[in-house]
Write a protein that holds these residues in place. Structure first.
Motif, PDB file in Angstrom:
ATOM      1  N   THR A  36       0.826  -1.212   0.000  1.00 16.18           N
ATOM      2  CA  THR A  36       0.000   0.000   0.000  1.00 16.18           C
ATOM      3  C   THR A  36       0.858   1.259   0.000  1.00 16.18           C
ATOM      4  O   THR A  36       0.367   2.344   0.345  1.00 16.18           O
ATOM      5  CB  THR A  36      -0.939   0.022   1.220  1.00 16.18           C
ATOM      6  OG1 THR A  36      -0.165  -0.089   2.425  1.00 16.18           O
ATOM      7  CG2 THR A  36      -1.942  -1.112   1.168  1.00 16.18           C
ATOM      8  N   LEU A  70      -0.487   4.370  -1.696  1.00 13.03           N
ATOM      9  CA  LEU A  70      -1.754   4.913  -1.217  1.00 13.03           C
ATOM     10  C   LEU A  70      -1.524   5.924  -0.106  1.00 13.03           C
ATOM     11  O   LEU A  70      -0.496   5.884   0.577  1.00 13.03           O
ATOM     12  CB  LEU A  70      -2.642   3.780  -0.687  1.00 13.03           C
ATOM     13  CG  LEU A  70      -3.080   2.722  -1.694  1.00 13.03           C
ATOM     14  CD1 LEU A  70      -3.852   1.623  -0.986  1.00 13.03           C
ATOM     15  CD2 LEU A  70      -3.913   3.334  -2.802  1.00 13.03           C
ATOM     16  N   VAL A  88      -5.549   5.644   4.047  1.00 13.81           N
ATOM     17  CA  VAL A  88      -6.089   4.415   3.467  1.00 13.81           C
ATOM     18  C   VAL A  88      -5.259   3.210   3.896  1.00 13.81           C
ATOM     19  O   VAL A  88      -5.786   2.177   4.297  1.00 13.81           O
ATOM     20  CB  VAL A  88      -6.132   4.512   1.929  1.00 13.81           C
ATOM     21  CG1 VAL A  88      -6.626   3.209   1.318  1.00 13.81           C
ATOM     22  CG2 VAL A  88      -7.019   5.666   1.489  1.00 13.81           C
ATOM     23  N   GLU A 134     -11.603   3.910  -1.447  1.00 10.55           N
ATOM     24  CA  GLU A 134     -10.510   3.926  -2.427  1.00 10.55           C
ATOM     25  C   GLU A 134     -10.850   2.953  -3.549  1.00 10.55           C
ATOM     26  O   GLU A 134     -11.073   1.767  -3.316  1.00 10.55           O
ATOM     27  CB  GLU A 134      -9.194   3.503  -1.754  1.00 10.55           C
ATOM     28  CG  GLU A 134      -8.039   3.271  -2.701  1.00 10.55           C
ATOM     29  CD  GLU A 134      -7.608   4.542  -3.412  1.00 10.55           C
ATOM     30  OE1 GLU A 134      -7.308   4.461  -4.621  1.00 10.55           O
ATOM     31  OE2 GLU A 134      -7.560   5.605  -2.763  1.00 10.55           O
TER      32      GLU A 134
END
Length: 363
Positions: free
Chosen positions: A131, A134, A138, A218
Motif C-alpha cells: 500500500t 496509497l 487508506v 478507495e
C-alpha cells in the motif's frame, strides 16, 4: 528514475565507494531471493541469500575491531549489531517509503502480529509495502483491518499441495499458461466439469476462510487477503473498488485471492496480498488469468460465442454466460477471445466493445 532507484538500493557493489567492481543485485520476493549479475539470474530461498549477506556483514564488523577506533568505525559496528532493534512503526514506515512520524498519526501503536519484523510471517508488514502508493489514511485503515483479523484453522494448505503437485508446472512458463493449468487442475480437484459454475465464497467458507466486506473509500483496491499465523486466513472485499463493487466483480476478486492462497503463499506472497496494490506484475497476471479461467473456462466461452450469428446473438450469449457463471461481460468477452476459436467479424467487434482496453483485443 524508478530503475535507477532500484539499482542504487539493491546493488551491493554500490557500497564499495571508490572501487570499480561489477554490479551484484540482490532483492527479495516473498520467500524467494533473487541474485542478478551480468552472467546469471539466480533464484533461491531468501534465507540462503540473507545468511550469506549476514556472514559478510559479520566479517566486516570483525575487521573493524582491528581498525583505528574512530567514530565512523564505532558507528558502523553499532549499526550492524543493532540492525534488528527497530520499532514496528519504523519497519512499517520503511516498507511504505514514508517517514515514521507521519505514518504514526494513522497507524496503530499496538499490533496483534508478533512477527511484524518478518515479512514471511507478517501480513501487516507485507500489506504496508503493497500500500506504499496509497495515502497513509487508506493504508492505515487496511493495516488496522488486518490487525483485527482473528487467526483461523483452514484446510487450504492440503488443497494447495495437491493442486501444485498435480499441475507439475515449470515456473518459467508464462504466467497465463501457469494460470490456465492451475485453474484446470483446481476445478478437477473440486469435481467440477467445464459447464459447472464455481462459487468462490461458498468454497472459501467451506475451507474456513473469513470473507469480510468493508468500504475503504478507495477505488484502486479491490480486495486484501491475509494468511499470517495470527491474522487470517481472510479476504477483505472493498465495496468501493472498481471491480469488487459489483456482485460479479466481487466473485472474480475472490477467485483472484484464491489463486494467491493456493499458489503464491509458498513463495512470492507468503503472508498477504493487496489486489490493486504494489504486487509483482507476473504474480498478478497469473492470478487474473486464474480467476477468469476458474470462474468461466475459455472452452465454454468460446463454444458459446462461436455459435453466435450476429451482434444481437453475441449479446444474448454474453448475458447468458455472465448470469450463469457469475462473471462480468468483460470476462466473458476475454475468455471467448482467449479460447482462440474462430468468431464471426460482427461478433468479434461486439466483444471488442465490451472490454476496457480494446487495443489489446485484436484479430
Amino acid at each position: 528514475m524508478a530503475l535507477w532507484d532500484f539499482i542504487e538500493t539493491h546493488d551491493l557493489s554500490r557500497a564499495l565507494a571508490g572501487a570499480n567492481t561489477r554490479p551484484v543485485l540482490i532483492w527479495r520476493q516473498g520467500l524467494l531471493g533473487h541474485l542478478l549479475t551480468e552472467q546469471t539470474h539466480y533464484v533461491t530461498h531468501w534465507r540462503r541469500i540473507l545468511s550469506t549477506v549476514e556472514s559478510i556483514g559479520d566479517a566486516i564488523a570483525h575487521r573493524l575491531l582491528r581498525a583505528p577506533d574512530d567514530q565512523r568505525s564505532r558507528a558502523a559496528r553499532m549499526n550492524w549489531q543493532m540492525r534488528d532493534a527497530v520499532s514496528s512503526g519504523t519497519l512499517l514506515a520503511t516498507a511504505r517509503g514514508q517517514d515514521a512520524t507521519i505514518d504514526a498519526l494513522t497507524f496503530p501503536t499496538i499490533w496483534r502480529d508478533s512477527d511484524i519484523g518478518e515479512i514471511e510471517y507478517s501480513p501487516i508488514l507485507a500489506a504496508a509495502r503493497m500500500t506504499s502508493r496509497l495515502p497513509a489514511t487508506v493504508a492505515g485503515r487496511v493495516l488496522r483491518l488486518i490487525n483485527a483479523l482473528p487467526g483461523r484453522e483452514t484446510s487450504i494448505p492440503a488443497v494447495s499441495d495437491a493442486v501444485i503437485a498435480a499441475a507439475n508446472l515449470d515456473r518459467s512458463a508464462p504466467p497465463y499458461a501457469q494460470a490456465y493449468e492451475y485453474a484446470k487442475v483446481f476445478r478437477v480437484t473440486l469435481g467440477l466439469d467445464e459447464n459447472s459454475p464455481f462459487l468462490p465464497e461458498q468454497w472459501l467458507d467451506h475451507m474456513g476462510v473469513l470473507v469480510q466486506d468493508e468500504r475503504l473509500g478507495e477505488k484502486t483496491i479491490d480486495a486484501v487477503a491475509a494468511w499470517g499465523p495470527q491474522n487470517g486466513p481472510a479476504i477483505i472485499i472493498n465495496r468501493d473498488g472498481w471491480f469488487s463493487s459489483s456482485p460479479n466483480g466481487r466473485n472474480t476478486s475472490l477467485a483472484h485471492e484464491i489463486c494467491h492462497l493456493l499458489i503464491d503463499r509458498q513463495d512470492a506472497l507468503p503472508a498477504a496480498e493487496v489486489m490493486g496494490g504494489r504486487v509483482d506484475v507476473a504474480v498478478e497476471q497469473r492470478a487474473r488469468a486464474f480467476a477468469a479461467e476458474v470462474m468461466l473456462p475459455r472452452a465454454v466461452a468460446g463454444a458459446s460465442l462461436r455459435q453466435a450469428a450476429d451482434e444481437s446473438g453475441a449479446v444474448r450469449a454474453v448475458r447468458s454466460l455472465s448470469n450463469r457463471f457469475g462473471v462480468s461481460h468483460e470476462i466473458v468477452a476475454r475468455q471467448a477471445y482467449n479460447s482462440q476459436v474462430a468468431l464471426k467479424p460482427t461478433v468479434f467487434e461486439r466483444l471488442r466493445q465490451m472490454v476496457s482496453d480494446p487495443s489489446r483485443f485484436n484479430p
